[in-house]
Motif scaffolding. Structure first.
Motif, PDB file in Angstrom:
ATOM      1  N   ALA A 453      46.605  41.280  38.434  1.00 35.76           N
ATOM      2  CA  ALA A 453      45.729  41.370  37.261  1.00 35.76           C
ATOM      3  C   ALA A 453      44.515  42.185  37.693  1.00 35.76           C
ATOM      4  O   ALA A 453      43.786  41.788  38.604  1.00 35.76           O
ATOM      5  N   SER A 465      43.812  36.842  44.027  1.00 34.51           N
ATOM      6  CA  SER A 465      44.940  35.911  44.138  1.00 34.51           C
ATOM      7  C   SER A 465      45.161  35.515  45.599  1.00 34.51           C
ATOM      8  O   SER A 465      45.394  34.357  45.925  1.00 34.51           O
ATOM      9  N   THR A 488      28.155  38.151  37.839  1.00 36.01           N
ATOM     10  CA  THR A 488      29.106  37.062  38.119  1.00 36.01           C
ATOM     11  C   THR A 488      28.764  36.381  39.432  1.00 36.01           C
ATOM     12  O   THR A 488      28.296  37.032  40.363  1.00 36.01           O
TER      13      THR A 488
HETATM   14  P1  ADP Z   1      41.265  44.429  42.180  1.00 37.15           P
HETATM   15  O1  ADP Z   1      39.898  44.434  42.794  1.00 37.15           O
HETATM   16  O2  ADP Z   1      42.242  45.232  42.944  1.00 37.15           O
HETATM   17  O3  ADP Z   1      41.287  44.717  40.723  1.00 37.15           O
HETATM   18  P2  ADP Z   1      41.020  41.565  42.404  1.00 37.15           P
HETATM   19  O4  ADP Z   1      42.055  40.492  42.375  1.00 37.15           O
HETATM   20  O5  ADP Z   1      40.079  41.548  43.544  1.00 37.15           O
HETATM   21  O6  ADP Z   1      41.815  42.920  42.327  1.00 37.15           O
HETATM   22  O7  ADP Z   1      40.185  41.504  41.062  1.00 37.15           O
HETATM   23  C1  ADP Z   1      40.841  41.359  39.825  1.00 37.15           C
HETATM   24  C2  ADP Z   1      39.933  41.738  38.678  1.00 37.15           C
HETATM   25  O8  ADP Z   1      38.895  40.768  38.552  1.00 37.15           O
HETATM   26  C3  ADP Z   1      39.197  43.028  38.834  1.00 37.15           C
HETATM   27  O9  ADP Z   1      39.996  44.134  38.408  1.00 37.15           O
HETATM   28  C4  ADP Z   1      37.997  42.840  37.933  1.00 37.15           C
HETATM   29  O10 ADP Z   1      38.335  43.098  36.580  1.00 37.15           O
HETATM   30  C5  ADP Z   1      37.727  41.345  38.026  1.00 37.15           C
HETATM   31  N1  ADP Z   1      36.592  41.052  38.941  1.00 37.15           N
HETATM   32  C6  ADP Z   1      36.662  40.640  40.196  1.00 37.15           C
HETATM   33  N2  ADP Z   1      35.445  40.428  40.734  1.00 37.15           N
HETATM   34  C7  ADP Z   1      34.572  40.766  39.775  1.00 37.15           C
HETATM   35  C8  ADP Z   1      33.134  40.775  39.704  1.00 37.15           C
HETATM   36  N3  ADP Z   1      32.344  40.432  40.728  1.00 37.15           N
HETATM   37  N4  ADP Z   1      32.578  41.162  38.529  1.00 37.15           N
HETATM   38  C9  ADP Z   1      33.354  41.515  37.482  1.00 37.15           C
HETATM   39  N5  ADP Z   1      34.709  41.516  37.479  1.00 37.15           N
HETATM   40  C10 ADP Z   1      35.300  41.156  38.617  1.00 37.15           C
END
Ligand code: ADP
Length: 506
Positions: A453, A465, A488
């Motif tokens: 996701a 995940s 966040t």
């Molecule tokens: P990726 O970084 O490869 O997308 P992650 O599992 O680390 O995979 O994160 C999934 C999604 O969660 C990100 O694509 C983003 O939309 C959201 N996300 C993660 N951390 C944050 C954050 N600190 N602020 C906003 N959205 C976040």
């Protein structure tokens, strides 16, 4: 299963009702035997009396009545009487009394035929029951052959009565080898010696230790190899006898699957670390380039200074070399951290300092953060520092959270990243990574921790995940909340050691 005749209650079996042919044969037999008896009497009997006539035909009625049933029995009786009355040997003078004898004979013949019919039904019934039992037995055997568990049935002396084919495969014995033997041959010492005692104790006290409960035990194969089993036992009473049915499942396979799963998970965690480093490659190259360029600059300057080896120049060269050494150590440190981080190793939990762990992870995660104008604040709660963790895995979680935070602030005016430790619920360590970024998009809110996701163009969506897998593997919890100042805040908990638990470790 045989069908039952709704009127008689007797089983109707193809082999028993088919007997149209068989019955016809018995009718023929009735005729042949009666005529045979009559002919024999004509040939051999010197005494020509009415009784003698009939006596020769009695076997025909007995045989056909008893074996062929009512119809052939009656036919034989009727034929006997007719032949007897028409017999040329019957003295005309005695015809009246002969008729009376024939009548009495007829009644007896009918009785024999009726009795024979009952016998026939009794035979059919017995055959049907035997067939019924055989088909039940075959049904049971087919069930035993197909249940995945090995099934071993013993009597109350521990003697094996039945041994399923999966039991044969599991223990390496054939059913013929073990049936009649004590079940203790299937277990290693000390259970082997103690098993008879277990059954005796149960029979005396009725106290259940394993029956209906099940437990993990050890089995022994024919070749002497032992293996873990999951054993459940059921008690059955059959024909007034008590039996115990043991269901045995080989746990080796289960444990191997478990191990394979763990291995795959650790591979995945490792791959995700490599991926994270891959994504940071250009920032890392830049980070390494800085000390290397500095070293090159200092060395070039030193060579120029050495063309005029004045006291002042030599002092400057010494300082330049010291600084170059410092820079090379810095580059070495970055490479060492990188190597530790991406090395593939068995997960190992130890007592670690939370502060040190976070500082090291930050050094990697914050590569390039200064250029982006991000203000970083690390705050540590001194009362909670010792955690029992796999250091590299927790650093991986920190790196994921911090890199996500940095990326989320790319378009923000305010760029503040704070990492804080605090005392969490039930004395756990609580770690927070908060940013002032774009916040979690509504489409991600429900699937934040699900694999693949992502809202990023080049994102893999595995960071969070994997982070959750790691934290749950440490018996902690991870979640996200909106940061009160915008952005966040990701939080997770880890088991921490309070001072008394440290003993001489700390
Ligand atoms: P990726 O970084 O490869 O997308 P992650 O599992 O680390 O995979 O994160 C999934 C999604 O969660 C990100 O694509 C983003 O939309 C959201 N996300 C993660 N951390 C944050 C954050 N600190 N602020 C906003 N959205 C976040």
């Amino acid at each position: 299963m045989p069908l039952r005749d709704p009127r008689t209650g007797f089983a109707r079996l193809s082999g028993l009702v088919a007997p149209i042919n068989e019955r016809v044969l018995w009718y023929i037999a009735a005729v042949v035997l009666t005529i045979g008896g009559f002919t024999l009497h004509l040939v051999v009997t010197p005494l020509r009396t009415a009784q003698a006539d009939l006596i020769f035909m009695v076997p025909a009625i007995l045989v056909t009545g008893a074996l062929g049933g009512l119809g052939p029995g009656l036919l034989a009786t009727a034929l006997c009487i007719v032949l007897d009355l028409l017999s040329p040997t019957t003295p005309t003078a005695y015809f009246g009394s002969h008729l009376a004898t024939a009548g009495a004979f007829g009644v007896i013949g009918i009785g024999i035929a009726l009795f024979g019919e009952r016998l026939r039904f009794a035979r059919m019934n017995a055959a049907a029951r035997t067939q019924d039992l055989l088909s039940r037995e075959a049904h049971l055997q087919s069930l035993l052959a197909t249940v995945p568990e090995a099934v071993v049935i013993i009597d109350e002396n521990g003697v094996i009565q039945s041994f399923s084919s999966s039991a044969e495969r599991l223990f390496g014995y054939s059913a013929a080898e073990v049936i009649g033997q004590n079940v203790r041959i299937l277990m290693p010492s000390p259970e082997r010696e103690a098993h008879d005692g277990y059954i005796r104790r149960y029979l005396q006290t009725g106290q259940r230790h394993i029956i209906g409960i099940g437990r993990v035990a050890v089995g022994e194969r024919k070749d002497g190899a032992t293996f873990p089993i999951d054993l459940s036992i059921a008690e059955i009473i059959s024909g007034g006898q008590r039996y115990f049915t043991g269901y045995v499942r080989d746990l080796t396979e289960h444990q191997e699957t478990q191990q394979r799963l763990e291995q795959m998970q650790s591979e995945l965690v490792h791959i995700s670390r490599l991926t994270a480093m891959g994504e940071m490659a250009s920032a890392l190259a830049h980070e390494l380039n800085q000390p290397l360029s500095a070293i090159a600059n200092y060395l070039t300057g030193s060579r120029r200074l050495l063309t005029d080896a004045s006291e002042e120049n030599l002092r400057l060269v010494r300082t330049a070399i010291d600084t170059a050494v410092e820079q090379s150590l810095r580059a070495g440190q970055i490479i060492r951290r990188l190597r530790d981080f991406v090395a593939h190793r068995e997960p190992e939990k130890r007592i670690e300092s939370l502060r040190k762990l976070i500082e090291e992870a930050s050094a990697l995660a914050l590569v390039g953060a200064k250029e982006l104008g991000i203000r970083v604040r690390l705050r540590f709660e001194p009362a909670i520092d010792r955690v029992i963790v796999d250091k590299v895995q927790i650093q991986q979680v920190m790196l994921n959270l911090m890199r996500n935070a940095i990326e989320a602030m790319e378009t923000s005016d305010r760029r503040e990243l704070s990492v804080t430790t605090a005392i969490g619920p039930e004395g756990a360590a609580l770690i927070e990574v908060a940013d002032t970024g774009c916040g979690i998009s509504s489409e991600m809110a429900d699937q934040l921790f699900l694999p693949f996701a992502t809202t990023k163009v080049h994102g893999m969506g595995i960071g969070l995940s994997i982070s959750r897998t790691i934290i749950e593997g440490h018996e902690g919890r991870i979640w996200a909340e909106p940061n009160p100042g915008g952005g966040t805040a990701f939080r997770f908990t880890l088991q921490a050691l309070v001072d008394e638990e440290l003993g001489d470790v700390g």
